[in-house]
Scaffold this active site. Structure first.
Site, PDB file in Angstrom:
ATOM      1  CG  ASP A  47      29.707   9.066 -12.525  1.00  0.00           C
ATOM      2  OD1 ASP A  47      29.667  10.171 -11.924  1.00  0.00           O
ATOM      3  OD2 ASP A  47      28.915   8.729 -13.423  1.00  0.00           O
TER       4      ASP A  47
ATOM      5  CG  HIS B  13      28.851  13.636 -10.210  1.00  0.00           C
ATOM      6  ND1 HIS B  13      29.122  13.413 -11.556  1.00  0.00           N
ATOM      7  CD2 HIS B  13      28.975  14.989 -10.025  1.00  0.00           C
ATOM      8  CE1 HIS B  13      29.367  14.557 -12.149  1.00  0.00           C
ATOM      9  NE2 HIS B  13      29.290  15.545 -11.234  1.00  0.00           N
TER      10      HIS B  13
ATOM     11  CG  HIS C 161      27.329   6.878  -9.505  1.00  0.00           C
ATOM     12  ND1 HIS C 161      25.972   6.859  -9.762  1.00  0.00           N
ATOM     13  CD2 HIS C 161      27.763   8.104  -9.948  1.00  0.00           C
ATOM     14  CE1 HIS C 161      25.581   7.980 -10.325  1.00  0.00           C
ATOM     15  NE2 HIS C 161      26.676   8.772 -10.457  1.00  0.00           N
TER      16      HIS C 161
END
Length: 264
Positions: free
Chosen positions: A161, A238, A236
């Protein structure tokens, strides 16, 4: 009525006869001693005539010489003019040749420079296309690869991440072709790219997409914006690296990016 020449004693003496008579008379006078007195005017007249003839001859020679000199001068002038014209023509031809040679060299130089620039541009483009970048500029890894926990259905984190606020630009890490763009279940809005080296990269939890399936992408090109769609606890990105487009073929993303020159 026709006229005829007189004959007999009344006939005029011929020129030859008169000349002979004159000579004979002079001879007689000379014998008599009178020739000294009479001969002076005669000889003076003869000298004058001779001088006149001689003078006339000299004048003719002078005129002839002057005319010849004028002709020679004219010929020299014409030759000089011809030589000057020939020299001028030669100089013009040489100047034209030099100009053409200079033009040829300038064109060759310009062509060489243009080709060099084109080669440099191609090389720069090739290098750029072979370059890899981080998917989020200036970010850092907030969750490591294979981190454990109940959050992941497989029991561990299949990617990494990157810290990113919602709406942050997400970039393709390298050159490739989009093979998936849309909803990806737990990944939310995601993009999968087949890279030029045959590997695959995945970008999940995007708030929006900027590319579509079949589209070619280059390093650093925006493919979407970071978000928190799918199975996510907050905004965020990934990121996964895979050997195939299928789930479960993941490889270490950090090692993958570093092997392509990306410093994390």
């Amino acid at each position: 009525m026709a006229f005829t020449r007189a004959t007999g004693k009344h006939r005029r003496p011929s020129r030859m006869t008169r000349q002979s008579a004159n000579i004979a008379g002079i001879a007689t006078l000379a014998t008599a001693g009178v020739v000294g007195t009479l001969s002076s005017p005669a000889f003076a007249a003869a000298d004058t005539a001779a001088a006149t003839v001689e003078d006339t001859g000299l004048n003719a020679i002078v005129v002839a010489d002057t005319l010849a000199a004028q002709i020679d001068a004219q010929a020299r002038a014409q030759q000089q003019a011809a030589d000057a014209a020939a020299a001028e023509a030669k100089a013009a031809a040489e100047a034209k040749k030099r100009a053409e040679e200079a033009k040829r060299k300038a064109e060759a130089k310009a062509k060489a420079e243009r080709e060099a620039k084109e080669r440099a541009a191609r090389e720069a483009e090739r290098k750029r296309l072979n370059t890899y970048v981080s998917p989020v500029a200036g970010s850092y890894v907030s969750t490591a690869y294979q981190a454990g926990g109940a959050v992941w259905s497989s029991g561990s984190h299949t990617g990494i991440d990157f810290h990113a606020a919602s709406g942050t630009s997400v970039r393709a890490v390298g050159t490739g072709t989009v093979v998936e763009a849309g909803w990806g279940g737990a990944y939310g809005n995601n993009v999968v790219i087949k890279m030029n080296d045959g590997t695959y990269t995945q970008y999940g939890h995007l708030s929006s997409l900027s590319v579509s399936v079949g589209q070619s992408v280059t390093p650093g090109q925006q493919i979407g914006l970071a978000g928190s769609t799918g199975n996510s606890t907050g905004p965020h990105l990934h990121f996964e690296a895979r050997t195939s487009p299928e789930y479960g073929s993941d490889i270490d993303p950090i090692g993958y990016l570093r092997s392509h020159g990306v410093n994390l």
